[in-house]
Motif scaffolding. Structure first.
Motif, PDB file in Angstrom:
ATOM      1  N   LEU A   1       0.809  -1.163   0.028  1.00  0.00           N
ATOM      2  CA  LEU A   1       0.044  -0.115  -0.110  1.00  0.00           C
ATOM      3  C   LEU A   1       0.876   1.116  -0.117  1.00  0.00           C
ATOM      4  O   LEU A   1       1.792   1.376   0.986  1.00  0.00           O
ATOM      5  CB  LEU A   1      -0.788   0.038   1.195  1.00  0.00           C
ATOM      6  CG  LEU A   1      -1.717   1.312   1.439  1.00  0.00           C
ATOM      7  CD1 LEU A   1      -2.580   1.478   0.506  1.00  0.00           C
ATOM      8  CD2 LEU A   1      -2.400   1.234   2.882  1.00  0.00           C
ATOM      9  N   VAL A   2       0.716   2.004  -1.091  1.00  0.00           N
ATOM     10  CA  VAL A   2       1.561   3.426  -0.923  1.00  0.00           C
ATOM     11  C   VAL A   2       0.484   4.558  -1.203  1.00  0.00           C
ATOM     12  O   VAL A   2       0.004   4.959  -2.081  1.00  0.00           O
ATOM     13  CB  VAL A   2       2.507   3.687  -2.218  1.00  0.00           C
ATOM     14  CG1 VAL A   2       3.486   4.393  -2.426  1.00  0.00           C
ATOM     15  CG2 VAL A   2       3.310   2.264  -2.431  1.00  0.00           C
ATOM     16  N   PRO A   3       0.075   5.084   0.204  1.00  0.00           N
ATOM     17  CA  PRO A   3      -0.927   6.005   0.451  1.00  0.00           C
ATOM     18  C   PRO A   3      -0.279   7.411   0.041  1.00  0.00           C
ATOM     19  O   PRO A   3       1.060   7.597   0.287  1.00  0.00           O
ATOM     20  CB  PRO A   3      -1.433   5.960   1.476  1.00  0.00           C
ATOM     21  CG  PRO A   3      -0.203   5.405   2.519  1.00  0.00           C
ATOM     22  CD  PRO A   3       0.638   4.700   1.481  1.00  0.00           C
ATOM     23  N   HIS A   4      -1.102   8.130   0.086  1.00  0.00           N
ATOM     24  CA  HIS A   4      -0.706   9.984   0.178  1.00  0.00           C
ATOM     25  C   HIS A   4      -0.076  10.093   1.447  1.00  0.00           C
ATOM     26  O   HIS A   4      -0.742   9.524   2.428  1.00  0.00           O
ATOM     27  CB  HIS A   4      -1.953  10.626  -0.070  1.00  0.00           C
ATOM     28  CG  HIS A   4      -1.665  12.124   0.144  1.00  0.00           C
ATOM     29  ND1 HIS A   4      -0.516  12.728  -0.364  1.00  0.00           N
ATOM     30  CD2 HIS A   4      -2.450  13.063   0.786  1.00  0.00           C
ATOM     31  CE1 HIS A   4      -0.500  13.913   0.347  1.00  0.00           C
ATOM     32  NE2 HIS A   4      -1.682  14.089   0.801  1.00  0.00           N
ATOM     33  N   GLN A   5       1.132  10.509   1.412  1.00  0.00           N
ATOM     34  CA  GLN A   5       1.805  10.767   2.670  1.00  0.00           C
ATOM     35  C   GLN A   5       1.235  11.964   3.194  1.00  0.00           C
ATOM     36  O   GLN A   5       2.145  13.149   3.473  1.00  0.00           O
ATOM     37  CB  GLN A   5       3.168  10.772   2.518  1.00  0.00           C
ATOM     38  CG  GLN A   5       3.765   9.415   1.713  1.00  0.00           C
ATOM     39  CD  GLN A   5       3.768   8.175   2.332  1.00  0.00           C
ATOM     40  OE1 GLN A   5       4.096   8.227   3.515  1.00  0.00           O
ATOM     41  NE2 GLN A   5       3.073   7.002   1.922  1.00  0.00           N
ATOM     42  N   ALA A   6       0.170  12.040   4.060  1.00  0.00           N
ATOM     43  CA  ALA A   6      -0.316  13.422   4.794  1.00  0.00           C
ATOM     44  C   ALA A   6      -0.214  13.082   5.892  1.00  0.00           C
ATOM     45  O   ALA A   6       0.201  14.119   6.786  1.00  0.00           O
ATOM     46  CB  ALA A   6      -1.740  13.332   4.126  1.00  0.00           C
ATOM     47  N   ASN A   7      -0.899  12.070   6.857  1.00  0.00           N
ATOM     48  CA  ASN A   7      -0.823  12.088   8.188  1.00  0.00           C
ATOM     49  C   ASN A   7      -0.582  10.423   8.626  1.00  0.00           C
ATOM     50  O   ASN A   7      -1.524   9.840   8.033  1.00  0.00           O
ATOM     51  CB  ASN A   7      -2.010  12.832   8.648  1.00  0.00           C
ATOM     52  CG  ASN A   7      -2.426  12.617  10.094  1.00  0.00           C
ATOM     53  OD1 ASN A   7      -2.335  11.716  10.781  1.00  0.00           O
ATOM     54  ND2 ASN A   7      -2.249  13.897  10.683  1.00  0.00           N
ATOM     55  N   ILE A   8       0.146  10.230   9.396  1.00  0.00           N
ATOM     56  CA  ILE A   8       0.335   8.776   9.722  1.00  0.00           C
ATOM     57  C   ILE A   8      -0.895   8.283  10.371  1.00  0.00           C
ATOM     58  O   ILE A   8      -1.169   6.922  10.078  1.00  0.00           O
ATOM     59  CB  ILE A   8       1.611   8.379  10.878  1.00  0.00           C
ATOM     60  CG1 ILE A   8       1.854   7.186  10.736  1.00  0.00           C
ATOM     61  CG2 ILE A   8       1.135   9.080  11.998  1.00  0.00           C
ATOM     62  CD1 ILE A   8       2.747   6.448   9.562  1.00  0.00           C
TER      63      ILE A   8
ATOM     64  N   ALA B   1       0.958  16.220  -4.454  1.00  0.00           N
ATOM     65  CA  ALA B   1       0.830  15.429  -5.753  1.00  0.00           C
ATOM     66  C   ALA B   1       2.144  14.746  -5.755  1.00  0.00           C
ATOM     67  O   ALA B   1       2.313  13.709  -6.543  1.00  0.00           O
ATOM     68  CB  ALA B   1       0.771  16.311  -6.816  1.00  0.00           C
ATOM     69  N   ALA B   2       3.367  15.079  -5.063  1.00  0.00           N
ATOM     70  CA  ALA B   2       4.483  14.405  -5.105  1.00  0.00           C
ATOM     71  C   ALA B   2       4.636  13.259  -4.041  1.00  0.00           C
ATOM     72  O   ALA B   2       5.593  12.367  -4.243  1.00  0.00           O
ATOM     73  CB  ALA B   2       5.779  15.476  -5.033  1.00  0.00           C
ATOM     74  N   SER B   3       3.789  13.016  -3.238  1.00  0.00           N
ATOM     75  CA  SER B   3       4.116  12.183  -2.039  1.00  0.00           C
ATOM     76  C   SER B   3       4.090  10.903  -2.517  1.00  0.00           C
ATOM     77  O   SER B   3       4.830   9.789  -1.974  1.00  0.00           O
ATOM     78  CB  SER B   3       3.021  12.539  -0.948  1.00  0.00           C
ATOM     79  OG  SER B   3       1.738  12.017  -1.306  1.00  0.00           O
TER      80      SER B   3
ATOM     81  N   THR C   1       2.168  -6.327  -6.626  1.00  0.00           N
ATOM     82  CA  THR C   1       0.914  -5.610  -6.949  1.00  0.00           C
ATOM     83  C   THR C   1       0.828  -4.343  -5.650  1.00  0.00           C
ATOM     84  O   THR C   1       0.929  -4.471  -4.624  1.00  0.00           O
ATOM     85  CB  THR C   1      -0.506  -6.489  -6.513  1.00  0.00           C
ATOM     86  OG1 THR C   1      -0.495  -7.462  -7.496  1.00  0.00           O
ATOM     87  CG2 THR C   1      -1.763  -5.699  -6.872  1.00  0.00           C
ATOM     88  N   VAL C   2       0.657  -3.215  -6.265  1.00  0.00           N
ATOM     89  CA  VAL C   2       0.463  -2.014  -5.522  1.00  0.00           C
ATOM     90  C   VAL C   2      -0.606  -1.305  -5.684  1.00  0.00           C
ATOM     91  O   VAL C   2      -0.919  -1.020  -6.775  1.00  0.00           O
ATOM     92  CB  VAL C   2       2.065  -1.132  -6.157  1.00  0.00           C
ATOM     93  CG1 VAL C   2       2.029   0.346  -5.038  1.00  0.00           C
ATOM     94  CG2 VAL C   2       3.324  -1.900  -5.882  1.00  0.00           C
ATOM     95  N   LEU C   3      -1.047  -0.768  -4.286  1.00  0.00           N
ATOM     96  CA  LEU C   3      -2.314   0.107  -4.346  1.00  0.00           C
ATOM     97  C   LEU C   3      -1.912   1.560  -3.935  1.00  0.00           C
ATOM     98  O   LEU C   3      -1.361   1.656  -2.932  1.00  0.00           O
ATOM     99  CB  LEU C   3      -3.209  -0.665  -3.295  1.00  0.00           C
ATOM    100  CG  LEU C   3      -4.600   0.331  -3.114  1.00  0.00           C
ATOM    101  CD1 LEU C   3      -5.306   0.390  -4.166  1.00  0.00           C
ATOM    102  CD2 LEU C   3      -5.413  -0.464  -1.853  1.00  0.00           C
ATOM    103  N   MET C   4      -2.150   2.439  -4.851  1.00  0.00           N
ATOM    104  CA  MET C   4      -1.917   3.632  -4.409  1.00  0.00           C
ATOM    105  C   MET C   4      -3.042   4.614  -4.567  1.00  0.00           C
ATOM    106  O   MET C   4      -3.982   4.396  -5.303  1.00  0.00           O
ATOM    107  CB  MET C   4      -0.783   4.386  -5.652  1.00  0.00           C
ATOM    108  CG  MET C   4       0.302   3.741  -5.814  1.00  0.00           C
ATOM    109  SD  MET C   4       1.322   4.238  -7.359  1.00  0.00           S
ATOM    110  CE  MET C   4       0.682   3.169  -8.563  1.00  0.00           C
ATOM    111  N   GLU C   5      -3.114   5.557  -3.390  1.00  0.00           N
ATOM    112  CA  GLU C   5      -4.348   5.999  -3.203  1.00  0.00           C
ATOM    113  C   GLU C   5      -3.907   7.559  -2.439  1.00  0.00           C
ATOM    114  O   GLU C   5      -3.044   7.731  -1.726  1.00  0.00           O
ATOM    115  CB  GLU C   5      -5.560   5.483  -2.372  1.00  0.00           C
ATOM    116  CG  GLU C   5      -5.058   5.049  -1.161  1.00  0.00           C
ATOM    117  CD  GLU C   5      -6.051   4.275  -0.467  1.00  0.00           C
ATOM    118  OE1 GLU C   5      -7.156   3.993  -0.770  1.00  0.00           O
ATOM    119  OE2 GLU C   5      -5.698   3.844   0.915  1.00  0.00           O
TER     120      GLU C   5
END
Length: 328
Positions: A252-259, A288-290, A309-313
């Motif tokens: 899982l590669v999520p937007h890196q906003a808040n842990i 948008a770069a995260s 398999t990678v999930l990006m969101e």
């Protein structure tokens, strides 16, 4: 023959100036604003971020990341026939020429390639990948350079500790190419403009100057509440579309906003935290770069391997959100 798109190269770039929580605490204290490393880290999971130099633009960060992605893909700039840049901090306030066109020029690309920007704030990279995937599958383009690049330090109000401690600058890039085998397994995008006021830069351009505020504004609790809800929903949507379950996701590669948001999403998807790529601690929220930054880090340190398999969101102002499922 059925066409697919596949990510064949990744790259990233962080400006040289690293700013720790301690550095920010000292800077804010000089303004009479109290904060601490513990206060910042406990609420966000952030320990440090990077700020661009005074003469660095989003396009400069984008070009540095793009060169690394092109090198991994074993391609030259002239092999690219489309450039898409996701950014909320374009080189020019009026948003033209597009940052993508500036990147095209700085890379020395020929004019056979198309170039345009995408604006979906922190969801921008997911939006851009989805657009690139559609263009490649339609046979319109063969090799697409997709970049997320931000210099958020330029729009931060350093008298608002609730926002200025959260964001950083950086860029991430991928090269997507036509493939005979599936790479992008599915994507889902959403927006709800009724929430436009909870995360924005509310100033307008009037008579050649900013009318109103040119600083980022965020209603943190409202963004948090919406984010934890929609991220689970869109992840399940894209998995269902691909005929897969969360158990089949390698990373899982999520937007890196808040842990806290990131951990909540992983928990709801029943994914162990060991399967989540985390860079927010050292990068902060790079909008948008995260996602491409985090993706490149995990590819280069060997965690994400070919065939995974990678999930990006991600979620962003607008309010926008989306997810992409990819086989590397």
């Amino acid at each position: 023959m059925t066409l697919y798109s596949k990510i064949i190269g990744t790259g990233s770039y962080l400006p040289a100036r690293r700013v720790t929580n301690g550095d920010l605490t000292s800077q804010l204290a000089a303004k009479g604003i109290e904060t601490s490393d513990e206060w910042i880290f406990s609420r966000s999971g952030i320990s440090a971020r990077h700020y661009a130099a005074a003469d660095e633009l989003s396009s400069d960060l984008a070009v540095a990341a793009a060169k690394k992605a092109l090198e991994m893909a074993d391609m030259q700039p002239h092999d690219i026939d489309l450039v898409i840049v996701a950014s909320s901090t374009p080189d020019f306030y009026g948003s033209f020429p597009s940052t993508a066109c500036v990147v095209q020029r700085k890379l020395g690309m020929n004019n056979n390639s198309a170039a345009f920007d995408v604006q979906a704030v922190c969801s921008g990279f997911v939006y851009a990948v989805s657009v690139a995937d559609a263009f490649i599958k339609a046979g319109n383009h063969k090799n697409v350079l997709v970049i997320g690049a931000e210099v958020f330090s330029r729009i931060l109000n350093f008298e608002d500790r609730g926002t200025c401690v959260l964001f950083g600058d950086g860029a991430g890039a991928v090269v997507m190419s036509a493939s005979k085998t599936p790479g992008i397994l599915g994507s889902r995008l959403h927006a709800d403009g009724s929430h436009a006021d909870i995360l924005s830069v509310p100033g307008n351009l009037a008579n050649g100057a900013i009318a109103g505020s040119g600083f980022l504004y965020m209603d943190g609790p409202a963004v948090f509440k919406l984010a934890v809800s929609v991220l689970e929903q869109v992840a399940n949507e894209v998995l269902e579309h691909a005929g897969m379950t969360a158990a089949e996701v390698d990373w899982l590669v999520p937007h890196q906003a808040n842990i806290r948001i990131m951990k909540s999403t992983a928990k709801k998807l029943h994914l162990p935290l060991e399967k989540m790529v985390v860079t927010v601690d050292q990068h902060g929220n790079t909008s948008a770069a995260s996602i491409p930054l985090a993706l490149d880090v995990a590819v280069r340190d060997g965690r994400i391997k070919q065939g995974n398999t990678v999930l990006m969101e991600g979620v962003g102002g607008g309010f926008t959100w989306g997810a992409v499922l990819a086989r590397m």
